[in-house]
Enzyme design. Structure first.
Site, PDB file in Angstrom:
ATOM      1  N   SER A 144       0.849  -1.192   0.000  1.00  0.00           N
ATOM      2  CA  SER A 144       0.000   0.000   0.000  1.00  0.00           C
ATOM      3  C   SER A 144       0.881   1.236   0.000  1.00  0.00           C
ATOM      4  O   SER A 144       1.990   1.218   0.560  1.00  0.00           O
ATOM      5  CB  SER A 144      -0.898   0.014   1.240  1.00  0.00           C
ATOM      6  OG  SER A 144      -1.587   1.248   1.373  1.00  0.00           O
ATOM      7  N   TYR A 157      -1.474  -0.254  10.713  1.00  0.00           N
ATOM      8  CA  TYR A 157      -1.680  -0.733   9.343  1.00  0.00           C
ATOM      9  C   TYR A 157      -0.555  -0.235   8.429  1.00  0.00           C
ATOM     10  O   TYR A 157       0.035  -1.008   7.667  1.00  0.00           O
ATOM     11  CB  TYR A 157      -3.032  -0.238   8.833  1.00  0.00           C
ATOM     12  CG  TYR A 157      -3.263  -0.433   7.347  1.00  0.00           C
ATOM     13  CD1 TYR A 157      -3.674  -1.657   6.841  1.00  0.00           C
ATOM     14  CD2 TYR A 157      -3.071   0.622   6.444  1.00  0.00           C
ATOM     15  CE1 TYR A 157      -3.890  -1.831   5.486  1.00  0.00           C
ATOM     16  CE2 TYR A 157      -3.287   0.453   5.097  1.00  0.00           C
ATOM     17  CZ  TYR A 157      -3.690  -0.773   4.614  1.00  0.00           C
ATOM     18  OH  TYR A 157      -3.895  -0.955   3.264  1.00  0.00           O
TER      19      TYR A 157
END
Length: 270
Positions: A144, A157
């Site tokens: 990501s 995260y």
């Protein structure tokens, strides 16, 4: 485009929603033997039907939760019933919690750690020995842009996606000598246009409410920090803009590409 993937056995985890679903269907169009993994049996059945319609040589859905340490062995057994595993796409990931780290619940940290990184470690460890023994294979990890710059209010995260990127690099150094390539794709915010592309367990499912739950509590500063501006004239990517790159990286057209983290961000990180 024929990328030479016909009949190859490909495992895609997190395959029932959004990016993972698009990746699975992109491989299907290349005529692979697809092993798609997810928790939503109904979404899996729809995916298998769509994959066969797209041109998959074979398509099988394995109902498994990658948080279960026994799941990788189950998935590998299903895949090896079709043949030797040539490609693994680690697509499982998501958000367990959001908010400022100073306010975070330590009991929830492990959830983000295991969902986004532990699943990658376990699934890769299961498939890698066979690839090393055969002197060929490709692993693609879905990271990501959060792992590159950090997503505001998603600290754990973001850290785990950064770990996925680092793991990609070091693993490529280790297994390149055995003919195995390892790459990662780091998407910016990506949303399917069709709501049916989200399984019931997806944080993007309309009933999830994950992203909207704190919207009313955000200050103007918080909102500004959570927004990045792509330069391509629209705010989000669609899954098919990720899946094409994944399939390319899996193919021999990318035979000299390894250890890279490919950002798909619409120029938002410029």
């Amino acid at each position: 485009m024929d990328l030479g993937l016909t009949n190859k056995v490909v495992i895609v985890t997190g395959a029932t929603a959004n990016i993972g679903r698009a990746v699975a269907l992109e491989f299907a169009a290349e005529g692979v033997q697809l092993v798609a993994v997810g928790r939503d049996r109904e979404a899996g059945a729809r995916l298998v039907a769509d994959a066969l319609e797209r041109g998959a040589e074979a398509a099988e859905f394995v109902v498994a939760d990658l948080l279960d340490p026994q799941a990788p062995a189950q998935i590998l057994a299903a895949a090896e019933a079709l043949g030797e595993v040539e490609v693994l796409v680690n697509g499982v990931g998501g958000n367990v919690d959001q908010g400022f780290f100073v306010d975070s619940d330590p009991d929830k940290w492990a959830g983000d750690m295991d969902l986004n990184f532990g699943t990658v470690l376990r699934m890769t460890r299961a498939v890698l020995p066979g690839m090393v023994a055969r002197k060929r294979g490709s692993v693609i990890n879905i990271g990501s842009t959060a792992g590159l710059v950090g997503d505001y209010m998603l600290p754990v995260y973001s850290a785990m996606k950064g770990a996925v990127h680092s793991f990609t690099t070091v693993l490529a150094k280790e297994v390149g000598q055995h003919g195995v390539r390892v790459n990662a794709v780091a998407p910016y915010a990506t949303f399917a246009k069709d709501p049916s592309a989200f399984s019931r367990g997806s944080r993007f499912h309309p009933e999830s409410g994950f992203f909207s739950s704190q919207a009313q509590e955000l200050s103007d500063y918080d909102r500004s920090m959570r927004q990045r501006r792509p330069v391509v004239g629209r705010p989000f990517a669609v899954p098919e803009e990720i899946s094409g790159l994944v399939v390319y990286l899996a193919s021999e057209r990318a035979g000299f590409v390894t250890g890279q983290v490919w950002s798909v961000d619409g120029g938002s990180l410029l």
